[in-house]
Design an enzyme around this catalytic site. Structure first.
Site, short mmCIF file in Angstrom:
data_model
loop_
_atom_site.label_atom_id
_atom_site.label_comp_id
_atom_site.label_asym_id
_atom_site.label_seq_id
_atom_site.Cartn_x
_atom_site.Cartn_y
_atom_site.Cartn_z
N GLY A 1 4.67 -3.89 2.49
CA GLY A 1 4.94 -2.83 3.45
C GLY A 1 3.91 -1.75 3.20
CG HIS A 2 0.03 -2.41 3.00
ND1 HIS A 2 -1.06 -3.21 3.11
CD2 HIS A 2 0.59 -2.69 1.81
CE1 HIS A 2 -1.16 -3.97 2.02
NE2 HIS A 2 -0.16 -3.67 1.23
CG ASP B 1 5.76 -0.32 -3.04
OD1 ASP B 1 5.49 -0.70 -1.90
OD2 ASP B 1 6.67 -0.80 -3.73
CD GLN C 1 2.96 -8.67 -2.27
OE1 GLN C 1 2.09 -9.51 -2.32
NE2 GLN C 1 3.50 -8.30 -1.12
CE LYS D 1 -1.23 -3.05 -2.33
NZ LYS D 1 -0.17 -2.49 -3.19
P1 IMP Z 1 9.03 -11.51 -3.12
O1 IMP Z 1 7.57 -11.25 -3.05
O2 IMP Z 1 9.78 -11.10 -1.89
O3 IMP Z 1 9.35 -12.90 -3.56
O4 IMP Z 1 9.63 -10.57 -4.28
C1 IMP Z 1 9.32 -10.76 -5.66
C2 IMP Z 1 9.23 -9.42 -6.39
O5 IMP Z 1 8.10 -8.71 -5.92
C3 IMP Z 1 10.43 -8.49 -6.14
O6 IMP Z 1 10.64 -7.73 -7.33
C4 IMP Z 1 9.95 -7.57 -5.03
O7 IMP Z 1 10.62 -6.34 -5.05
C5 IMP Z 1 8.49 -7.43 -5.41
N1 IMP Z 1 7.63 -7.15 -4.26
C6 IMP Z 1 7.23 -8.03 -3.31
N2 IMP Z 1 6.42 -7.44 -2.41
C7 IMP Z 1 6.30 -6.17 -2.81
C8 IMP Z 1 5.56 -5.06 -2.29
O8 IMP Z 1 4.82 -5.16 -1.31
N3 IMP Z 1 5.69 -3.89 -2.98
C9 IMP Z 1 6.44 -3.80 -4.10
N4 IMP Z 1 7.14 -4.80 -4.62
C10 IMP Z 1 7.06 -5.98 -3.98
MG MG Z 2 4.75 -1.29 -0.05
#
Ligand code: IMP
Ligand code: MG
Length: 422
Positions: A40-41, A13, A221, A16
């Site tokens: 979520g961009h 977040d 991420q 990007k």
């Molecule tokens: P997963 O990727 O859904 O397995 O989540 C694993 C961890 O990564 C969790 O703490 C999520 O909140 C975090 N996470 C996954 N994708 C994002 C993202 O795009 N932005 C911020 N945190 C993320």
């Molecule tokens: Mg995001």
């Protein structure tokens, strides 16, 4: 021509999506290399707000080709939703979006398994986005996954075999579920996915590179969520670092060019896991409100805290960052003083290197810097920067030993200030 990479240096977040969109005019092709709809961009322009999950952020600029690489995992049901919302706002996609046949499919049962594993972990849960990311990558590594290319031949049989295996695991975990609706949406999504060009993206990327096309690899991420280098086990299941662009797109390491590292002027994190500079007071609320720090996928309030240079230096090292981009500077506009974590104190020892794990006896060591107390959101060039803001930038550049090339002062495309003739 080498491939440039843009990725997040914190816990995701960082913004990007906005910066890829800003940099896109200089590129021919934008390619995602890892992650999936956990991303979520958020992009904002002309008063409209868009959230992209699997589709690269170059999609808004008419003549650019966008690639979903082999390192990405795709959920057809969510992909269809994303396609529908983009088409509704007038964007043509089918000609400009290519999908790797080697990208893995998130099956409806992967989402159920994600929920079941989280439930089984109880208090130790990761706080995943619930999109089936972990179980899909687990199947990929375990050599049980299904790939996009599989939908072209005998798919039904491969699908049933995978689903039956998942059902067994769900039974063992005593997880209750209703698969029918999920499956219906999933297969509708699959029809949508089939309308796109399913390609051998590694050949596409390398041929275009040879022809001199400019390619930008877009990360999702952030570095601190990387499966190897993040705060394990509170991480996502892919390599979010620059090396991930090599394996996630089929680019040789010596073909990587500029690595853009993007960070916020403060820190946020969603989900569980260590966060050394986290704040629990009014300052955190002010950051969350002003920065609209709520998950764009899950809506969860993000945890907020001061900028952490120990973690940032670590991320810069692992990624080989060559240019820095600072986001959301305007969120700090109202603070009298701004804290910057320059090292950690672990017991009685001061540490500059990011440690194996963040323990209870670790505390951040801060330096306080005077705030600029000026509205930065309307600024057009760095000549308008207040003296205190320039001092903040210089301090960060000296500490991180890399130049900050772009400063963002608001969510809109236009609120982006290029420095060093970027
Ligand atoms: P997963 O990727 O859904 O397995 O989540 C694993 C961890 O990564 C969790 O703490 C999520 O909140 C975090 N996470 C996954 N994708 C994002 C993202 O795009 N932005 C911020 N945190 C993320
Ligand atoms: Mg995001």
């Amino acid at each position: 021509m080498k491939v440039d990479v843009l990725l997040g240096l914190q816990w995701g977040d960082e913004g990007k999506g906005k910066i890829v969109d800003v940099l896109t005019p200089a590129y021919d092709i934008i390619a995602r290399f890892q992650g999936g709809p956990n991303a979520g961009h958020t992009l904002e322009f002309k008063g409209q707000k868009y959230v992209l999950r699997s589709i690269p952020s170059g999609i808004f600029q008419g003549d650019k080709i966008n690639v979903i690489g082999n390192g990405v995992v795709i959920d057809p049901a969510l992909f269809k939703e994303e396609v529908k919302s983009l088409q509704a706002s007038g964007h043509t996609l089918t000609e400009r979006l290519l999908i790797s046949k080697k990208a893995h499919l998130i099956l409806p049962t992967h989402r159920l398994l994600d929920a079941a594993y989280e439930q089984a972990k109880g208090n130790a849960k990761i706080g995943t986005t619930g999109k089936g990311i972990g179980p899909t990558y687990t199947d990929k590594i375990g050599r049980n996954g299904l790939r996009v290319g599989d939908i072209l031949h005998n798919f039904e049989e491969k699908y049933q075999r995978a689903i039956n295996r998942h059902k067994e695991i769900l039974k063992q975990l005593k997880f209750e579920y209703d698969l029918d609706t999920l499956e219906k949406e999933w297969f509708e999504g699959l029809e949508c996915l089939k309308q796109f060009q399913l390609v051998d993206s590694e050949h596409f990327v390398n041929k275009n590179m040879l022809e001199g096309k400019k390619i930008l690899a877009e990360g999702a991420q952030g570095t601190m969520l990387d499966i190897d280098f993040g705060s394990y086990p509170f991480v996502t299941s892919s390599n979010t670092v620059s090396a991930g662009a090599c394996t996630g797109l089929g680019i040789a390491p010596n073909k990587l060019g500029t690595v853009y590292g993007i960070f916020k002027a403060y820190c946020t994190r969603v989900g569980s896991g260590p966060f050394p500079t986290e704040l629990f007071d009014d300052t955190a609320d002010e950051m969350r409100n002003k920065g609209v720090e709520y998950g764009s996928v899950t809506g969860r309030p993000r945890r907020c805290g001061w900028i952490d240079l120990v973690a940032l230096r670590y991320a810069i090292m692992i990624n080989g960052v060559s240019k820095l981009i600072m986001m959301k500077s305007d969120v700090m506009d109202m603070f009298e003083t701004i804290k910057v974590c320059v090292s950690y104190k672990i017991g009685e020892t001061e540490e500059n290197d990011f440690p194996f794990e963040i323990t209870e006896n670790l505390s951040p060591v801060y330096i306080e810097i005077p705030g600029w107390k000026t509205d930065m959101t309307k600024m057009q060039s760095e000549d308008e920067f207040p003296e205190e803001f320039n001092a903040y930038l210089s301090f960060l550049e000296a500490e991180l030993a890399i130049d900050i090339h772009i400063v963002s002062v608001g969510p809109d495309r236009k609120q982006t200030i290029m420095r060093y003739n970027e």
